[in-house]
Motif scaffolding. Structure first.
Motif, PDB file in Angstrom:
ATOM      1  N   VAL A 199       0.832  -1.199   0.000  1.00 31.61           N
ATOM      2  CA  VAL A 199       0.000   0.000   0.000  1.00 31.61           C
ATOM      3  C   VAL A 199       0.863   1.245   0.000  1.00 31.61           C
ATOM      4  CG1 VAL A 199      -1.671   1.341   1.331  1.00 31.61           C
ATOM      5  CG2 VAL A 199      -1.961  -1.123   1.093  1.00 31.61           C
ATOM      6  N   ARG A 200       1.945   1.250   0.832  1.00 30.64           N
ATOM      7  CA  ARG A 200       2.823   2.406   0.915  1.00 30.64           C
ATOM      8  C   ARG A 200       3.483   2.689  -0.439  1.00 30.64           C
ATOM      9  NH1 ARG A 200       4.929   1.726   5.578  1.00 30.64           N
ATOM     10  NH2 ARG A 200       6.373   0.089   4.945  1.00 30.64           N
ATOM     11  N   LYS A 201       3.940   1.650  -1.133  1.00 29.10           N
ATOM     12  CA  LYS A 201       4.578   1.843  -2.431  1.00 29.10           C
ATOM     13  C   LYS A 201       3.591   2.372  -3.456  1.00 29.10           C
ATOM     14  CE  LYS A 201       8.225  -1.661  -1.931  1.00 29.10           C
ATOM     15  NZ  LYS A 201       8.758  -2.951  -2.446  1.00 29.10           N
ATOM     16  N   ALA A 202       2.358   1.849  -3.420  1.00 29.11           N
ATOM     17  CA  ALA A 202       1.352   2.308  -4.370  1.00 29.11           C
ATOM     18  C   ALA A 202       0.999   3.768  -4.122  1.00 29.11           C
ATOM     19  CB  ALA A 202       0.093   1.430  -4.268  1.00 29.11           C
ATOM     20  N   GLN A 203       0.889   4.164  -2.838  1.00 27.55           N
ATOM     21  CA  GLN A 203       0.586   5.554  -2.516  1.00 27.55           C
ATOM     22  C   GLN A 203       1.728   6.464  -2.938  1.00 27.55           C
ATOM     23  OE1 GLN A 203      -0.156   5.076   1.666  1.00 27.55           O
ATOM     24  NE2 GLN A 203      -2.383   4.979   1.398  1.00 27.55           N
ATOM     25  N   ALA A 204       2.948   6.040  -2.720  1.00 29.50           N
ATOM     26  CA  ALA A 204       4.108   6.843  -3.102  1.00 29.50           C
ATOM     27  C   ALA A 204       4.178   7.019  -4.608  1.00 29.50           C
ATOM     28  CB  ALA A 204       5.387   6.202  -2.576  1.00 29.50           C
ATOM     29  N   ALA A 205       3.810   5.955  -5.359  1.00 22.87           N
ATOM     30  CA  ALA A 205       3.849   6.040  -6.815  1.00 22.87           C
ATOM     31  C   ALA A 205       2.836   7.041  -7.338  1.00 22.87           C
ATOM     32  CB  ALA A 205       3.588   4.658  -7.422  1.00 22.87           C
ATOM     33  N   ARG A 206       1.721   7.233  -6.588  1.00 24.20           N
ATOM     34  CA  ARG A 206       0.706   8.192  -6.996  1.00 24.20           C
ATOM     35  C   ARG A 206       0.954   9.581  -6.413  1.00 24.20           C
ATOM     36  NH1 ARG A 206      -2.925   3.865  -5.598  1.00 24.20           N
ATOM     37  NH2 ARG A 206      -3.529   5.039  -3.744  1.00 24.20           N
ATOM     38  N   GLY A 207       2.043   9.733  -5.661  1.00 29.83           N
ATOM     39  CA  GLY A 207       2.355  11.025  -5.068  1.00 29.83           C
ATOM     40  C   GLY A 207       1.555  11.325  -3.820  1.00 29.83           C
ATOM     41  N   GLU A 208       0.973  10.290  -3.206  1.00 28.08           N
ATOM     42  CA  GLU A 208       0.174  10.486  -1.998  1.00 28.08           C
ATOM     43  C   GLU A 208       1.044  10.328  -0.769  1.00 28.08           C
ATOM     44  OE1 GLU A 208      -2.998   7.721  -2.177  1.00 28.08           O
ATOM     45  OE2 GLU A 208      -3.841   8.522  -4.050  1.00 28.08           O
TER      46      GLU A 208
END
Length: 253
Positions: A199-208
């Motif tokens: 989840v953390r990696k996915a959020q970081a990839a979206r700039g969240e």
């Protein structure tokens, strides 16, 4: 021995075979021997995916006379949310298939009969407690990995196998596993930590802001839980055996 010298036979008792010719098979009083028999129309969502055998085939109409009924059933299915369930004789046995439409052509997905579907109730984990927060984290992972296109995935196992075969064919040693693969192999994975990291990696990839995704230490196992490991291993073996027995590659569609 040539293919023409090989006959068909069925074992009716020990050491007793009954020979059957191709002509006798073709004359069997079976409606599905030479045609597809549609038996029902059902909502697509009512077909449990576990009944899909993995084999799919495009169907072709046989001559001008069959072209109109072929097009008629295809267009009717396109305008409806239902799929057709049909029976046909195939490879020496009668099959149940699901018919749907893809780009104007009918596709047949082979279905398992009722007695070929295993009851999964014995495989489901028992007495497992899952908190709402853990479910929320799993849902975040689902949302972060949701996509409408899965066309980019490749068979990595086949690619790796081709590299091994190529190396052996040229007299070279197959490549060794990478350090990353050796480090992760055989380790026990903290599933919740893995979910949170994804989840953390996915959020970081979206700039969240991914600061809220925290990794929690797994609670220590008690003696009672440790004693329950043996049935879990047995269940895993059963699942693997079932997968080996029923898994087949997809062809056609």
């Amino acid at each position: 021995m040539s293919a023409g010298e090989i006959g068909k036979g069925f074992e009716v008792s020990k050491d007793t075979l009954v020979a059957v010719t191709d002509e006798e098979l073709e004359r069997m009083p079976l409606p599905t021997a030479k045609a597809i028999e549609i038996v029902a129309f059902v909502p697509a969502a009512s077909i449990d995916p576990v009944r899909l055998s993995g084999d799919s085939y495009f169907l072709q109409y046989d001559g001008p006379v069959a072209a109109k009924p072929y097009a008629l059933i295809a267009r009717a299915l396109v305008r409806n949310t239902k799929v057709a369930v049909a029976k046909l004789a195939w490879h020496g046995r009668e099959r149940l298939v699901l018919l749907r439409v893809r780009d104007g052509a009918l596709v047949a997905h082979v279905l398992k009969w009722d007695d070929e579907v295993r009851d999964p109730s014995e495989l489901a984990p028992k007495d497992i407690t899952v908190t709402d927060s853990e479910i929320d984290e799993a849902l975040q992972l689902v949302d972060s990995m949701t996509t409408d296109d899965i066309s980019g995935y490749q068979d990595e196992y086949r690619k790796a196998l081709e590299v091994v075969i190529e190396a052996k064919a040229e007299g070279r040693q197959p490549p060794k596993p990478t350090e990353e693969a050796e480090e992760t192999g055989g380790q026990v994975v903290d599933l919740m930590a893995a979910l949170q990291e994804s989840v953390r990696k996915a959020q970081a990839a979206r700039g969240e802001d991914a600061a809220d995704a925290e990794v929690h230490e797994m609670p220590k196992k008690t003696t009672r839980k440790t004693a329950g490991k043996a049935p879990a291993k047995k269940t895993a073996k059963k699942t693997a055996a079932a997968a080996k027995k029923t898994g087949r590659g997809q062809r056609g569609a």
